[in-house]
Motif scaffolding. Structure first.
Motif, PDB file in Angstrom:
ATOM      1  N   ILE A 188     -39.083  -3.945  44.551  1.00 42.39           N
ATOM      2  CA  ILE A 188     -39.346  -3.618  46.043  1.00 42.39           C
ATOM      3  C   ILE A 188     -40.566  -3.045  46.352  1.00 42.39           C
ATOM      4  O   ILE A 188     -41.251  -3.204  47.198  1.00 42.39           O
ATOM      5  N   HIS A 189     -41.266  -2.251  45.412  1.00 39.32           N
ATOM      6  CA  HIS A 189     -42.759  -1.668  45.656  1.00 39.32           C
ATOM      7  C   HIS A 189     -43.657  -2.608  46.005  1.00 39.32           C
ATOM      8  O   HIS A 189     -44.547  -2.746  46.945  1.00 39.32           O
ATOM      9  N   GLN A 190     -43.482  -3.581  44.931  1.00 36.74           N
ATOM     10  CA  GLN A 190     -44.542  -4.689  45.239  1.00 36.74           C
ATOM     11  C   GLN A 190     -44.565  -5.597  46.327  1.00 36.74           C
ATOM     12  O   GLN A 190     -45.549  -5.961  47.059  1.00 36.74           O
ATOM     13  N   LEU A 191     -43.378  -5.785  46.759  1.00 40.65           N
ATOM     14  CA  LEU A 191     -42.935  -6.788  47.930  1.00 40.65           C
ATOM     15  C   LEU A 191     -43.477  -5.977  49.269  1.00 40.65           C
ATOM     16  O   LEU A 191     -44.375  -6.543  49.884  1.00 40.65           O
ATOM     17  N   ALA A 192     -43.331  -4.783  49.326  1.00 46.20           N
ATOM     18  CA  ALA A 192     -43.527  -3.926  50.520  1.00 46.20           C
ATOM     19  C   ALA A 192     -45.134  -3.920  50.666  1.00 46.20           C
ATOM     20  O   ALA A 192     -45.865  -4.073  51.613  1.00 46.20           O
ATOM     21  N   ALA A 193     -45.925  -3.577  49.436  1.00 48.27           N
ATOM     22  CA  ALA A 193     -47.051  -3.597  49.484  1.00 48.27           C
ATOM     23  C   ALA A 193     -47.731  -4.782  49.783  1.00 48.27           C
ATOM     24  O   ALA A 193     -48.816  -4.925  50.553  1.00 48.27           O
ATOM     25  N   LYS A 194     -47.562  -5.839  49.018  1.00 49.57           N
ATOM     26  CA  LYS A 194     -48.015  -7.128  49.188  1.00 49.57           C
ATOM     27  C   LYS A 194     -47.983  -7.928  50.298  1.00 49.57           C
ATOM     28  O   LYS A 194     -48.642  -8.430  50.891  1.00 49.57           O
ATOM     29  N   HIS A 195     -46.879  -7.654  50.931  1.00 49.68           N
ATOM     30  CA  HIS A 195     -46.430  -8.403  52.132  1.00 49.68           C
ATOM     31  C   HIS A 195     -46.380  -7.505  53.527  1.00 49.68           C
ATOM     32  O   HIS A 195     -46.011  -8.145  54.466  1.00 49.68           O
ATOM     33  N   ASP A 196     -46.995  -6.176  53.439  1.00 43.24           N
ATOM     34  CA  ASP A 196     -46.952  -5.383  54.610  1.00 43.24           C
ATOM     35  C   ASP A 196     -45.652  -5.492  55.210  1.00 43.24           C
ATOM     36  O   ASP A 196     -45.440  -5.341  56.439  1.00 43.24           O
ATOM     37  N   PRO A 234     -45.982  -0.739  58.304  1.00 51.31           N
ATOM     38  CA  PRO A 234     -45.943  -1.720  57.404  1.00 51.31           C
ATOM     39  C   PRO A 234     -46.685  -1.373  56.031  1.00 51.31           C
ATOM     40  O   PRO A 234     -47.391  -0.530  55.990  1.00 51.31           O
ATOM     41  N   GLY A 235     -45.930  -1.997  55.081  1.00 52.57           N
ATOM     42  CA  GLY A 235     -46.389  -1.750  53.720  1.00 52.57           C
ATOM     43  C   GLY A 235     -46.323  -0.655  53.121  1.00 52.57           C
ATOM     44  O   GLY A 235     -46.442  -0.313  51.901  1.00 52.57           O
ATOM     45  N   ARG A 243     -39.278 -13.353  55.757  1.00 50.67           N
ATOM     46  CA  ARG A 243     -40.520 -12.517  55.917  1.00 50.67           C
ATOM     47  C   ARG A 243     -40.366 -11.517  57.295  1.00 50.67           C
ATOM     48  O   ARG A 243     -40.958 -11.468  58.384  1.00 50.67           O
ATOM     49  N   PRO A 244     -39.143 -10.656  56.740  1.00 53.81           N
ATOM     50  CA  PRO A 244     -38.995  -9.804  57.937  1.00 53.81           C
ATOM     51  C   PRO A 244     -40.243  -8.450  57.861  1.00 53.81           C
ATOM     52  O   PRO A 244     -40.997  -8.535  57.114  1.00 53.81           O
ATOM     53  N   GLU A 245     -39.925  -7.821  59.014  1.00 50.30           N
ATOM     54  CA  GLU A 245     -41.175  -6.834  59.167  1.00 50.30           C
ATOM     55  C   GLU A 245     -40.528  -5.443  58.793  1.00 50.30           C
ATOM     56  O   GLU A 245     -41.386  -4.690  58.121  1.00 50.30           O
ATOM     57  N   VAL A 246     -39.143  -5.458  58.668  1.00 47.31           N
ATOM     58  CA  VAL A 246     -38.545  -4.123  58.164  1.00 47.31           C
ATOM     59  C   VAL A 246     -37.373  -4.724  57.185  1.00 47.31           C
ATOM     60  O   VAL A 246     -36.838  -5.679  57.498  1.00 47.31           O
ATOM     61  N   MET A 247     -37.240  -3.984  56.473  1.00 44.66           N
ATOM     62  CA  MET A 247     -36.174  -4.207  55.177  1.00 44.66           C
ATOM     63  C   MET A 247     -35.405  -2.809  55.217  1.00 44.66           C
ATOM     64  O   MET A 247     -35.986  -1.783  54.808  1.00 44.66           O
ATOM     65  N   VAL A 248     -33.972  -2.668  55.423  1.00 46.47           N
ATOM     66  CA  VAL A 248     -33.367  -1.813  55.057  1.00 46.47           C
ATOM     67  C   VAL A 248     -32.725  -1.633  53.865  1.00 46.47           C
ATOM     68  O   VAL A 248     -31.944  -2.702  53.700  1.00 46.47           O
ATOM     69  N   THR A 258     -49.639   9.497  62.734  1.00 41.92           N
ATOM     70  CA  THR A 258     -50.832   9.625  63.040  1.00 41.92           C
ATOM     71  C   THR A 258     -51.610   8.965  61.759  1.00 41.92           C
ATOM     72  O   THR A 258     -52.579   8.376  62.219  1.00 41.92           O
ATOM     73  N   THR A 259     -51.057   8.923  60.705  1.00 38.34           N
ATOM     74  CA  THR A 259     -51.669   8.437  59.445  1.00 38.34           C
ATOM     75  C   THR A 259     -51.647   6.861  59.470  1.00 38.34           C
ATOM     76  O   THR A 259     -52.769   6.211  59.261  1.00 38.34           O
ATOM     77  N   ALA A 260     -50.718   6.202  60.096  1.00 41.19           N
ATOM     78  CA  ALA A 260     -50.564   4.725  60.497  1.00 41.19           C
ATOM     79  C   ALA A 260     -50.194   4.809  61.840  1.00 41.19           C
ATOM     80  O   ALA A 260     -48.839   4.598  62.053  1.00 41.19           O
ATOM     81  N   PRO A 261     -50.809   4.530  62.883  1.00 39.58           N
ATOM     82  CA  PRO A 261     -50.539   4.632  64.306  1.00 39.58           C
ATOM     83  C   PRO A 261     -49.627   3.277  64.606  1.00 39.58           C
ATOM     84  O   PRO A 261     -48.915   3.811  65.511  1.00 39.58           O
ATOM     85  N   THR A 262     -49.721   2.276  63.916  1.00 42.52           N
ATOM     86  CA  THR A 262     -48.736   1.179  64.138  1.00 42.52           C
ATOM     87  C   THR A 262     -47.649   1.155  63.515  1.00 42.52           C
ATOM     88  O   THR A 262     -47.220   0.395  62.640  1.00 42.52           O
ATOM     89  N   ALA A 263     -46.635   1.972  63.946  1.00 45.75           N
ATOM     90  CA  ALA A 263     -45.203   1.769  63.522  1.00 45.75           C
ATOM     91  C   ALA A 263     -44.607   0.741  64.025  1.00 45.75           C
ATOM     92  O   ALA A 263     -44.540   0.199  65.060  1.00 45.75           O
ATOM     93  N   VAL A 264     -43.880  -0.060  63.073  1.00 45.99           N
ATOM     94  CA  VAL A 264     -43.062  -1.388  63.206  1.00 45.99           C
ATOM     95  C   VAL A 264     -42.020  -0.895  63.689  1.00 45.99           C
ATOM     96  O   VAL A 264     -41.377  -1.766  64.693  1.00 45.99           O
ATOM     97  N   LEU A 265     -41.370   0.087  63.413  1.00 47.94           N
ATOM     98  CA  LEU A 265     -40.046   0.533  63.884  1.00 47.94           C
ATOM     99  C   LEU A 265     -39.813   1.714  64.124  1.00 47.94           C
ATOM    100  O   LEU A 265     -40.302   2.681  63.040  1.00 47.94           O
ATOM    101  N   ARG A 266     -39.378   2.395  65.329  1.00 48.49           N
ATOM    102  CA  ARG A 266     -39.452   3.631  65.588  1.00 48.49           C
ATOM    103  C   ARG A 266     -38.156   4.118  66.086  1.00 48.49           C
ATOM    104  O   ARG A 266     -37.615   3.642  66.989  1.00 48.49           O
ATOM    105  N   ALA A 267     -37.380   4.827  65.206  1.00 48.12           N
ATOM    106  CA  ALA A 267     -36.234   5.564  65.794  1.00 48.12           C
ATOM    107  C   ALA A 267     -36.480   6.900  66.578  1.00 48.12           C
ATOM    108  O   ALA A 267     -37.370   7.698  66.153  1.00 48.12           O
TER     109      ALA A 267
END
Lengths: 301, 583
Positions: free
Chosen positions: B208-216, B42-43, B183-188, B10-19
């Motif tokens: 890792i933190h910077q990458l996620a935040a900067k490139h969503d 994302p992000g 430029r992946p959408e999800v990184m595991v 609910t906080t971010a409705p657009t989940a990019v990957l949902r299990a």
């Protein structure tokens, strides 16, 4: 795609580990017996071994002759399988000829295993100069063809049983030593060997109690393989007239004695050939399944 | 579970990957994941936390549509951008996805990089396979860009380096660059910092933190280390035996945990400030509970006075040291139980140990802290006589010891005992626990088989493994139980010095807590001195009265634990302290 394909699976990470740690994995032999080819191999080997072991006890009661008695003229269809080149009963000679072959082969293999695994473990454990000496010595022995070496020794020392066993055992040893050394050097880096070292456990005891039990898998495979080779080597030497000496009955010797009449009276050759072939194929099947069974242990480690 | 995941989305409705209700079972039919659900936004980085065997790696790999050999997907779905179900795709479809939209960073960078390929080429290969850009020049530009993104030099010289020319941290950042290149959408990320030193870990986490935040990019960070979670993630899901037992934002889960397993995990995390006491493990993993009334009073005392073992059980310890010796260990170097002076060891040009002076008083516990390559294990082995190539001297009660264990007397061998790092390697798998534990007794040759067995049982009781463990083999024991058995082997001859070499580094946090608890209780009970070698500074207050910091074969800081932690003398110690992740 290398990033996807490489998954590090540390032992504690795979979910199956917990289950595996709780259940005892079935032993090497039980895992071997689960395979179909092991069962076939055991049946084949068992049949031949049974003939070889029980055969001598049945004589002369079953056929009426001992293996060296003359029953008639040479190459005649008397009795069940006819007579051989000197007129002896082929079935009697066949029944009597296996046990000696098997015993010699087993003794030779045993000797080779003891010499080879001791040398291999020592080389792996001590390392350094001793390792080099043992392994280079191995290379020298390996450079001599097995049969040529045996021929040489037998011509010099005479065709006696102990010479046969010793010579074949010695020619096996370097091959077994190689396998043992590579298996043992993996075990020797483990901490439990270092722990034994720390408690000043005598070196022979470390080898016997810590290293040897952990390399039984590859050694069993080697044992099966060398057994096959021993049988073949003794049969070949007998065929060449350098193994068992007439009038003793022996499968290899029988092939040589009777091959001249292959078209007239083939049983004298066919019976021993068949027995040796079944024995060799059977023990190879067992060896194969042993190898597979021990490989699955390595994997699950 | 489902309500909690709903909360995160609910906080971010657009989940990019949902299990959703993901179920995975072995081909033998045993279920590994029992319906796991989570969503990545994302992000943000979501951490998947759990202990060995909880199924976190299985769940992580499922996000790539991959199941390890012997596992199969039995239910549930993984939706990418709420449209494609990853698990329904063809093999070719999945291959295109992997490394493209969903990428993976493996645990050990040294294993995942091809040692025979220059790093620039390796990253370019990923770009080529996925057809990134239309020209080679475009791909080269991206290569330079991504190297800069992960904080590495992007010049041609650097791109031409081989993996072995990089440090562990740089290798891991190359791994991240490979995962990030398209430029992946999800990184595991599968425990990407587990093998790294704290300083390097801090850098990688920051990257890792910077990458996620900067490139969503949405990140799924698989780890067992809750302190790392607090540093890097914004959401967290806690896994236990194939179920997500608690999920939510890091703040909620880590600071007001609801599930008792989460609370237990949190209680096990060692704490640099010594506010919490680790240990007192509940029976949830099947580990034996450590019941020790004295440990409670010890931990309750102020951190600065934590050096003074207060609640000593005199009844148990027949040769307990004078309390004074333990209170002021630093002052009586003359009467030291174990003293190391000017210890040097070099392999060729590589000076591993460079003049070590160390003294351990009776009943004292000292932590020897150092990163990988600092020479800490070498030092521990020299003391135990496992490494005899050193110069200088090691003395026990004033008598200089011979270099190798075989040259030392039986009594000297008994008095110094060494516990190995990995319990998976230190016990012979073909021997029963009793057979392994009785080896030191056999070697002293004083007892008959029956007496030895009684002694072994006593030692197993001491480490809280009952008599039922006597005839089991290591394969039937968990990691923690094996380590207890290994400790029992060291205890069986009642040593005066116990050298513990990274004994908890191969174990889960909760198991680590119980082992630490055990060692401390044993040390207090038997009055033995202990040298605890570790790379984990956070354990300091939980185990030791004094702390020695080892860097490149030299001791750079040495003193009472509290003093060193609060007032570090050397810049290296200060750097370590600032980089320790904490809750």
């Amino acid at each position: 795609m290398s990033i996807i394909e490489s998954q590090p699976t540390t032992p504690e990470e795979s979910p199956g580990t917990v289950a595996r740690e709780v259940e005892t994995p079935p032993g090497l032999f039980r895992r071997m017996l689960r395979q179909k080819q092991a069962k076939i191999g055991i049946a084949m080997t068992g049949a031949v071994v049974l003939v070889a072991v029980i055969g001598p006890l049945l004589l002369p009661w079953a056929t009426g002759y001992t293996s060296t008695e003359f029953s008639g003229r040479p190459f005649q269809p008397d009795g069940v399988f006819g007579t051989d080149n000197l007129g002896r009963d082929i079935l009697s000679r066949f029944l009597d000829g296996g046990l000696r072959l098997l015993i010699y082969a087993a003794l030779a293999t045993g000797l080779g295993m003891i010499l080879g695994s001791a040398a291999g473990m020592l080389a792996a454990y001590q390392g350094g100069t001793l390792d080099s000496i043992i392994m280079r010595g191995n290379d020298v022995l390996l450079a001599l063809p097995q049969l040529v070496f045996a021929l040489l020794a037998i011509t010099v020392l005479g065709p006696q049983g102990w010479v046969l066993v010793t010579v074949i055992g010695i020619t096996h040893a370097p091959r077994i030593a190689r396998v043992t050394r590579s298996a043992a050097s993996a075990v020797i880096t483990e901490d439990f060997v270092r722990a034994a070292e720390m408690y000043a456990v005598p070196r022979w005891k470390i080898l016997a109690k810590d290293v040897l039990p952990n390399i039984t898998g590859p050694l069993m495979v080697e044992l099966g393989l060398r057994m096959t080779y021993s049988i073949a080597a003794i049969a070949s030497l007998s065929f060449l007239g350098l193994g068992l000496q007439p009038p003793t009955a022996g499968w290899g010797l029988m092939i040589n004695e009777n091959r001249i009449a292959l078209t007239v009276q083939p049983w004298g050759v066919i019976l021993p050939v068949l027995a040796i072939a079944v024995l060799t194929v059977g023990s190879n099947l067992i060896t194969d399944s042993l190898a597979r069974a021990s490989a699955t242990v390595e994997e699950s480690k | 579970m489902s309500t909690e995941t709903a909360e995160t989305t609910t906080t971010a409705p657009t989940a990019v990957l949902r299990a959703d209700g993901l179920k995975v079972a072995t081909t033998g039919g045993k279920e590994i994941l029992h319906g796991v659900s989570f969503a990545l936004t994302p992000g943000k980085i979501m951490a998947l936390v759990g202990e060995s065997g909880s199924g976190k790696t299985t769940a992580g790999l499922a996000c790539l549509g991959h199941f390890r050999t012997g596992l199969q997907h039995t239910g549930g779905s993984i939706l990418l951008s709420d449209s494609t179900d990853l698990l329904e795709l063809s093999d070719a479809g999945r291959r295109a996805l992997r490394g493209g939209s969903v990428s993976y960073v493996p645990q050990d960078p040294a294993l995942s990089l091809n040692p025979a390929m220059r790093i620039g080429e390796q990253i370019l290969e990923v770009l080529r396979v996925h057809g990134y850009g239309s020209t080679e020049a475009e791909r080269r530009e991206r290569l330079a860009g991504v190297l800069t993104d992960v904080g590495l030099p992007a010049d041609a010289d650097y791109q031409r380096r081989w993996p072995h020319q990089l440090s562990g941290g740089q290798q891991q950042r190359v791994g991240i660059a490979m995962a990030f290149a398209c430029r992946p959408e999800v990184m595991v990320l599968d425990e990407p910092t587990t093998g790294l030193d704290v300083t390097t870990q801090a850098l990688v986490l920051q990257t890792i933190h910077q990458l996620a935040a900067k490139h969503d990019v949405a990140g799924l960070y698989i780890t067992h280390d809750l302190a790392v979670v607090a540093e890097v993630a914004s959401d967290v899901a806690v896994m236990l035996e194939g179920d997500v037992v608690e999920a939510g934002s890091v703040k909620e889960v880590l600071y007001s945990p609801q599930h008792r397993y989460t609370r237990k995990l949190l209680n096990s995390v060692p704490d640099l400030a010594g506010r919490r006491r680790i240990g007192d493990v509940s029976a949830i993993t099947g580990e034996h509970t450590v019941v020790d009334p004295d440990a409670g009073t010890q931990a309750a005392s102020e951190p600065s006075t934590g050096t003074q073992p207060t609640g000593r059980r005199a009844a148990v310890s027949d040769r307990a040291p004078e309390p004074a010796a333990a209170t002021q260990p630093a002052t009586n170097d003359d009467g030291a139980l174990l003293s190391v002076s000017d210890l040097r060891l070099a392999y060729g040009d590589n000076q591993v140990l460079d003049g070590i002076d160390l003294a351990l008083a009776e009943g004292e516990s000292m932590m020897l802290l150092g990163e990988s390559g600092s020479g800490k294990t070498t030092l521990a082995r020299c003391i135990a006589g496992l490494n005899d190539a050193y110069q200088g001297s090691v003395a026990l009660s004033g008598n200089t010891l011979e270099r190798g264990t075989r040259q030392r007397s039986a009594d000297e061998r008994h008095r110094i005992q060494y516990v190995f790092q990995s319990p998976f390697s230190s016990l012979n798998p073909r021997r029963t626990i009793a057979e392994s534990v009785e080896v030191p007794l056999q070697m002293s040759g004083k007892l008959n088989a029956k007496q030895r067995r009684a002694k072994v049982q006593e030692a197993l009781d001491q480490v809280r493994l009952g008599a039922t463990y006597l005839d089991r083999r290591p394969g039937q024991l968990s990691g923690g139980e094996r380590q207890r058995a290994a400790i029992a082997r060291a205890l069986v001859n009642a040593p005066s010095v116990l050298v513990c070499d990274e004994v908890t580094s191969a174990l889960d946090v909760s198991v680590q807590a119980s082992i630490i608890d055990l060692l401390r209780t044993l040390q207090v009970d038997t009055g033995m001195a202990m040298l605890f070698v570790t790379h984990n500074i956070a354990l300091a207050r939980h185990i030791s009265q004094r702390l020695a910091v080892l860097q490149k074969g030299r001791i750079v800081d040495l003193g009472p634990t509290g003093d060193v932690l609060e007032n570090p003398q050397h810049s290296y110690t200060r750097e370590l302290l600032t980089n320790v992740p904490s809750l």
